[in-house]
Design a protein around this motif. Sequence first.
Motif, PDB file in Angstrom:
ATOM      1  N   PRO A 279       0.829  -1.214   0.000  1.00 23.45           N
ATOM      2  CA  PRO A 279       0.000   0.000   0.000  1.00 23.45           C
ATOM      3  C   PRO A 279       0.861   1.262   0.000  1.00 23.45           C
ATOM      4  CG  PRO A 279       0.141  -0.863   2.224  1.00 23.45           C
ATOM      5  CD  PRO A 279       0.986  -1.769   1.351  1.00 23.45           C
ATOM      6  N   GLU A 280       1.590   1.459  -1.099  1.00 24.31           N
ATOM      7  CA  GLU A 280       2.512   2.596  -1.146  1.00 24.31           C
ATOM      8  C   GLU A 280       1.783   3.933  -1.224  1.00 24.31           C
ATOM      9  OE1 GLU A 280       1.106   2.564  -5.107  1.00 24.31           O
ATOM     10  OE2 GLU A 280       1.630   0.959  -3.730  1.00 24.31           O
ATOM     11  N   VAL A 646      -9.369   9.147   7.101  1.00 22.99           N
ATOM     12  CA  VAL A 646      -9.828   7.819   7.527  1.00 22.99           C
ATOM     13  C   VAL A 646     -10.516   7.099   6.364  1.00 22.99           C
ATOM     14  CG1 VAL A 646     -11.453   6.619   9.041  1.00 22.99           C
ATOM     15  CG2 VAL A 646     -10.028   8.464   9.951  1.00 22.99           C
ATOM     16  N   LYS A 647     -11.336   7.814   5.605  1.00 21.91           N
ATOM     17  CA  LYS A 647     -12.010   7.204   4.454  1.00 21.91           C
ATOM     18  C   LYS A 647     -10.983   6.706   3.428  1.00 21.91           C
ATOM     19  CE  LYS A 647     -15.902  10.418   4.929  1.00 21.91           C
ATOM     20  NZ  LYS A 647     -16.575  11.587   4.325  1.00 21.91           N
ATOM     21  N   ALA A 648      -9.969   7.528   3.169  1.00 22.16           N
ATOM     22  CA  ALA A 648      -8.953   7.144   2.186  1.00 22.16           C
ATOM     23  C   ALA A 648      -8.185   5.914   2.643  1.00 22.16           C
ATOM     24  CB  ALA A 648      -7.996   8.317   1.943  1.00 22.16           C
ATOM     25  N   VAL A 649      -7.857   5.856   3.933  1.00 20.74           N
ATOM     26  CA  VAL A 649      -7.124   4.704   4.451  1.00 20.74           C
ATOM     27  C   VAL A 649      -7.988   3.450   4.364  1.00 20.74           C
ATOM     28  CG1 VAL A 649      -6.134   3.701   6.545  1.00 20.74           C
ATOM     29  CG2 VAL A 649      -5.621   6.061   5.946  1.00 20.74           C
ATOM     30  N   GLY A 650      -9.275   3.582   4.731  1.00 19.11           N
ATOM     31  CA  GLY A 650     -10.168   2.431   4.610  1.00 19.11           C
ATOM     32  C   GLY A 650     -10.285   1.944   3.173  1.00 19.11           C
ATOM     33  N   TYR A 651     -10.372   2.870   2.246  1.00 14.47           N
ATOM     34  CA  TYR A 651     -10.442   2.517   0.819  1.00 14.47           C
ATOM     35  C   TYR A 651      -9.163   1.798   0.378  1.00 14.47           C
ATOM     36  CZ  TYR A 651      -9.620   3.414  -4.149  1.00 14.47           C
ATOM     37  OH  TYR A 651      -9.277   3.290  -5.462  1.00 14.47           O
ATOM     38  N   ILE A 652      -8.003   2.313   0.779  1.00 15.74           N
ATOM     39  CA  ILE A 652      -6.732   1.699   0.364  1.00 15.74           C
ATOM     40  C   ILE A 652      -6.630   0.267   0.887  1.00 15.74           C
ATOM     41  CG2 ILE A 652      -4.229   1.813   0.659  1.00 15.74           C
ATOM     42  CD1 ILE A 652      -4.525   4.872   0.748  1.00 15.74           C
ATOM     43  N   LEU A 653      -7.008   0.081   2.157  1.00 13.49           N
ATOM     44  CA  LEU A 653      -6.979  -1.273   2.721  1.00 13.49           C
ATOM     45  C   LEU A 653      -7.891  -2.203   1.929  1.00 13.49           C
ATOM     46  CD1 LEU A 653      -7.136  -0.468   6.539  1.00 13.49           C
ATOM     47  CD2 LEU A 653      -5.156  -1.276   5.261  1.00 13.49           C
ATOM     48  N   ALA A 654      -9.104  -1.714   1.619  1.00 15.98           N
ATOM     49  CA  ALA A 654     -10.087  -2.571   0.955  1.00 15.98           C
ATOM     50  C   ALA A 654      -9.671  -2.919  -0.466  1.00 15.98           C
ATOM     51  CB  ALA A 654     -11.452  -1.886   0.965  1.00 15.98           C
ATOM     52  N   ILE A 655      -9.191  -1.966  -1.253  1.00 19.60           N
ATOM     53  CA  ILE A 655      -8.923  -2.211  -2.662  1.00 19.60           C
ATOM     54  C   ILE A 655      -7.726  -3.125  -2.885  1.00 19.60           C
ATOM     55  CG2 ILE A 655      -7.467  -0.175  -2.978  1.00 19.60           C
ATOM     56  CD1 ILE A 655      -9.927  -1.773  -5.504  1.00 19.60           C
ATOM     57  N   GLY A 725     -12.217  -2.153   6.683  1.00 17.46           N
ATOM     58  CA  GLY A 725     -11.496  -2.297   5.421  1.00 17.46           C
ATOM     59  C   GLY A 725     -11.354  -3.744   5.005  1.00 17.46           C
ATOM     60  N   PHE A 726     -11.108  -4.609   5.994  1.00 19.80           N
ATOM     61  CA  PHE A 726     -10.968  -6.036   5.680  1.00 19.80           C
ATOM     62  C   PHE A 726     -12.291  -6.612   5.173  1.00 19.80           C
ATOM     63  CE2 PHE A 726     -11.180 -10.509   6.999  1.00 19.80           C
ATOM     64  CZ  PHE A 726     -10.071 -11.019   6.349  1.00 19.80           C
ATOM     65  N   LEU A 727     -13.412  -6.227   5.835  1.00 20.17           N
ATOM     66  CA  LEU A 727     -14.718  -6.736   5.425  1.00 20.17           C
ATOM     67  C   LEU A 727     -15.063  -6.266   4.016  1.00 20.17           C
ATOM     68  CD1 LEU A 727     -17.307  -8.249   6.091  1.00 20.17           C
ATOM     69  CD2 LEU A 727     -18.169  -6.173   7.188  1.00 20.17           C
ATOM     70  N   GLN A 728     -14.817  -4.995   3.725  1.00 21.29           N
ATOM     71  CA  GLN A 728     -15.072  -4.483   2.377  1.00 21.29           C
ATOM     72  C   GLN A 728     -14.201  -5.228   1.359  1.00 21.29           C
ATOM     73  OE1 GLN A 728     -14.765  -0.235   1.965  1.00 21.29           O
ATOM     74  NE2 GLN A 728     -15.911   0.168   3.841  1.00 21.29           N
ATOM     75  N   GLY A 729     -12.935  -5.445   1.727  1.00 21.07           N
ATOM     76  CA  GLY A 729     -12.036  -6.151   0.816  1.00 21.07           C
ATOM     77  C   GLY A 729     -12.476  -7.572   0.554  1.00 21.07           C
ATOM     78  N   VAL A 730     -12.980  -8.279   1.580  1.00 15.12           N
ATOM     79  CA  VAL A 730     -13.448  -9.660   1.411  1.00 15.12           C
ATOM     80  C   VAL A 730     -14.651  -9.696   0.473  1.00 15.12           C
ATOM     81  CG1 VAL A 730     -14.557 -11.582   2.613  1.00 15.12           C
ATOM     82  CG2 VAL A 730     -12.534 -10.493   3.592  1.00 15.12           C
ATOM     83  N   PHE A 758     -10.037  -7.896 -14.962  1.00 13.71           N
ATOM     84  CA  PHE A 758      -9.571  -6.510 -14.896  1.00 13.71           C
ATOM     85  C   PHE A 758     -10.749  -5.540 -14.863  1.00 13.71           C
ATOM     86  CE2 PHE A 758      -8.077  -2.617 -17.095  1.00 13.71           C
ATOM     87  CZ  PHE A 758      -7.099  -2.235 -16.180  1.00 13.71           C
ATOM     88  N   VAL A 759     -11.742  -5.748 -15.742  1.00 12.91           N
ATOM     89  CA  VAL A 759     -12.898  -4.848 -15.786  1.00 12.91           C
ATOM     90  C   VAL A 759     -13.670  -4.918 -14.465  1.00 12.91           C
ATOM     91  CG1 VAL A 759     -15.117  -4.424 -16.897  1.00 12.91           C
ATOM     92  CG2 VAL A 759     -13.095  -4.891 -18.287  1.00 12.91           C
ATOM     93  N   THR A 760     -13.854  -6.134 -13.941  1.00 17.15           N
ATOM     94  CA  THR A 760     -14.559  -6.270 -12.661  1.00 17.15           C
ATOM     95  C   THR A 760     -13.803  -5.566 -11.545  1.00 17.15           C
ATOM     96  OG1 THR A 760     -15.385  -8.426 -13.393  1.00 17.15           O
ATOM     97  CG2 THR A 760     -15.573  -7.910 -11.045  1.00 17.15           C
ATOM     98  N   LEU A 761     -12.489  -5.645 -11.583  1.00 17.67           N
ATOM     99  CA  LEU A 761     -11.674  -5.005 -10.551  1.00 17.67           C
ATOM    100  C   LEU A 761     -11.787  -3.478 -10.626  1.00 17.67           C
ATOM    101  CD1 LEU A 761      -9.841  -5.714  -8.236  1.00 17.67           C
ATOM    102  CD2 LEU A 761      -7.917  -5.727  -9.813  1.00 17.67           C
ATOM    103  N   VAL A 762     -11.800  -2.946 -11.857  1.00 16.79           N
ATOM    104  CA  VAL A 762     -11.986  -1.491 -12.000  1.00 16.79           C
ATOM    105  C   VAL A 762     -13.355  -1.089 -11.473  1.00 16.79           C
ATOM    106  CG1 VAL A 762     -12.215   0.408 -13.646  1.00 16.79           C
ATOM    107  CG2 VAL A 762     -10.391  -1.277 -13.941  1.00 16.79           C
ATOM    108  N   GLY A 763     -14.389  -1.889 -11.790  1.00 17.79           N
ATOM    109  CA  GLY A 763     -15.719  -1.588 -11.263  1.00 17.79           C
ATOM    110  C   GLY A 763     -15.756  -1.670  -9.746  1.00 17.79           C
ATOM    111  N   ALA A 764     -15.117  -2.693  -9.175  1.00 20.05           N
ATOM    112  CA  ALA A 764     -15.072  -2.836  -7.719  1.00 20.05           C
ATOM    113  C   ALA A 764     -14.345  -1.656  -7.080  1.00 20.05           C
ATOM    114  CB  ALA A 764     -14.384  -4.143  -7.344  1.00 20.05           C
ATOM    115  N   ASN A 765     -13.356  -1.143  -7.791  1.00 20.97           N
ATOM    116  CA  ASN A 765     -12.610   0.012  -7.270  1.00 20.97           C
ATOM    117  C   ASN A 765     -13.545   1.210  -7.068  1.00 20.97           C
ATOM    118  OD1 ASN A 765     -10.032   1.748  -6.970  1.00 20.97           O
ATOM    119  ND2 ASN A 765     -11.088   2.707  -8.688  1.00 20.97           N
ATOM    120  N   TYR A 766     -14.372   1.483  -8.051  1.00 22.50           N
ATOM    121  CA  TYR A 766     -15.265   2.644  -7.931  1.00 22.50           C
ATOM    122  C   TYR A 766     -16.420   2.364  -6.969  1.00 22.50           C
ATOM    123  CZ  TYR A 766     -12.686   5.419 -11.161  1.00 22.50           C
ATOM    124  OH  TYR A 766     -11.682   6.160 -11.739  1.00 22.50           O
TER     125      TYR A 766
END
Length: 852
Positions: A279-280, A646-655, A725-730, A758-766
């Motif tokens: 998570p750079e 906090v929102k940004a950190v949660g997003y980074i952990l999840a993605i 973040g872990f729950l969102q990522g799962v 790849f497309v699903t991952l981009v969609g999951a990102n947003y």
Amino acid sequence: MLESEARYSSRRGLTAREAAQRLRAEGPNALPELERRTALRIAVEVVREPMFALLLGAGVLYLLIGSRGEALVLFAFACFSVGIAIVQEGRSERVLEALRDLTSPRALVIRDGEQVRIAGREVVRGDLLVLAEGDRVPADAMLISGDDVQADESLLTGESVPVRKRASPGSASLASGEMAPGGDDPALVLSGTLIVTGGGLAVATATGLRSEIGKIGHAVTRITPEPARLQVQTRGFVTGFAIVGLSVSAVAVLLYGLLRGAWLQGLLGGIALAMSLLPEEFPLVLTIFMVMGAWRLSRSQVLTRRPAAIETLGAATVLCTDKTGTLTRNLMSVAWLERGPQCAAALDGPREGGLPDPKLGDLLETAVLASRPEAVDPMDRALVRLAGESGLGGAGAELVRGYPWMPELPALVQVWRRADGTLVAAAKGAPEAIATLCRLDPAAVQAMRARVEELAHRGMRMLAVASAPLATATVPERALELPLEPVGLIGFLDPLRQGIPEAVRECRSAGIRVVMITGDHPETARAIAKQAGIEHETVMTGAELARLDEPSLRERATGVSVFARITPQQKLRIVSALKAAGEVVAMTGDGVNDAPALRSAHIGIAMGQRGTDVAREASSLVLLDDDFNSIVRAVRLGRRIYDNLVKAVGYILAIHLPIAALALVPIAMGRPLVLTPMLIAILELIIDPACSVVLEAERDEQDVMRRPPRAPDAKLLSRPLLVSGFLQGVLAIAAVCGVFLYATRHGLSADVVRSMGFVTLVGANYVLIFANRSFSASLLVGLTRPNPWLWISLASAAGSLVAVFAIPALHRFLGLGPLAAPQFLLCAAAAVVLLGALEGVKAVSVRSASAL
């Protein structure tokens, strides 16, 4: 103008040409700066980052297997990341440089016979410096004339007792090295020290590195500043993730190579896995949020001098504020004149027709004589203005002597020679001080106190006035030796600033207690506190505070919101007591003596308009408009910035979890790689702006000022955030891997499987961005929340996907296959299902939190 000041301004100083020549010859008057981060240095730091090494490693491996195009693209990504870092860090450096320029001291010098204010770095040897109380001395200099000059040299000597300076008109040619700091009565004033009383003229003898402080400046440049708390937390977190990621990647490479014998492909898969787990973005997010936070605060008239204060703002529990100029408009007007019960008048506007009683004119004229000739103090200005409107004034009077202001006896006393040659002493100040100067008996003191309290109940600030005709030409050395007699009382009104009651009410709803600390009379303080909506039942005076020991003050301070007749020295005791009681304290101040309290407070807030250099230097924030409303806006912004962080950190952990899963699962199943290093690099171009720009621009939460401050020891990477973040990522893993498994079981080609993943991952990102835009707001509310950067980012990503799949050469180059409409719809459906699941989890968590 004081007589001594007239002598000062009669000297012409250097000419502008001479000053320019010396500036070119001897260099600027500046201490050695900390090493600047050049573009080369920033580039070297980026090259040392793990992500850069992984990009280069993947590029080399692509060269080894003959994929020259992929290698060149990865090398280009690596160079692009360096360029982005240089631009971003360069912007940060420019912001910091602008802050240094804004907060750097300025100097008042005489050149070509005129007083001009210049940047401190432009002072040269031989400049004629005009020094006044509260100024920081810009260069080593010899005092050639002055009035009661005392300097705080604790910066150099460690001694807190001010040093008296004695002017020596013939000493201007001495070198600064001939005298050491400290000791009474030297003529040398040293660069960086503070004039705490008096003022005068001095000739600069040494600047920059040649000054006493410049000689020890190199030691400062060798000091590494302590990193901020958030930096330490994120650095440890990134390091831990990097260790785990590299370890897992190494295992994956070994398994791929041993089981399939494809070591180069295994290395590419391992690099892709490491890139997905690292998570750079954390350091980038922290830097961007702090720089943008400082910029947003500046738009609210608050200058950030220490970025750590931004995160502390959200934890503040007590806000200590001045009254005059902060809660009020600092536009004093004379509202009451009284020379005894039978001779008094209320004033409610300009007095073009004069005063109703000649005796009141005598009172006003005496008060004007007890004001500084060049009125700066708001009450002095109000008196001079009223005297002019009433056709009064000390026409033809000449100032003979002004007695120094003493904190223990707050009154201004001056002796004048009238046009007829007679001498008169005039004094005005706190009623208690005037009673002492007039040596009133206890009964008279009690009567004055009762009358002052009665008028102060109306919200007026009361001053007493005294005078004494002097029969001889000999003027006493001490003000206490003058035969002063009371003349009367003057009341001043300073209206509240607009919006103050609402701002105080907002602080209360946010769990922040507003404490007013003033030098005014207790009843005046109580009246203003009542108007502002501050708890005012209990008022503690400076005299009461002085009788309390530290444990008693700590116990009392938590229940008192109004402190009156407080000296600047007592502010530090109040701040220390509140801190000892566990409060997170924000403190405002403007004077030299406020600096210890400002530095001691968790958040020191200096006044930008009326504050001294030392107050600004001791503070974390500078209030550019001196308005209490700006402090409240800063608290709101501080909470918003921390929330968005906090929102940004949660997003980074999840993605990073679905990215890691899509990199690891194919290796574990023995399938071709879905996410190549190049595709992950492309994803990083989407993730970085999302967390550093889109989420940073999010608006306030609806309850941002309706919830209590966070705990001061709360960690950014808290357990609830990690769990969320872990729950969102799962859930994102389930969506992404579900599409991957569907595609593989239906026998689709490797490049089509890669495209769907790849497309699903981009969609999951947003979807994760939408889910993290608010802690509690629903999707419908989130869609209506304005954030143009979100839609710009979404449109850019959608446009890029369309371009990739519309241009066959481009998707073939990236290793992607063409997708049919049903396959696109499946990827979109997975993103929609994920969004619904995340919204359901959010709704359950919000209801659970509400029930607690």
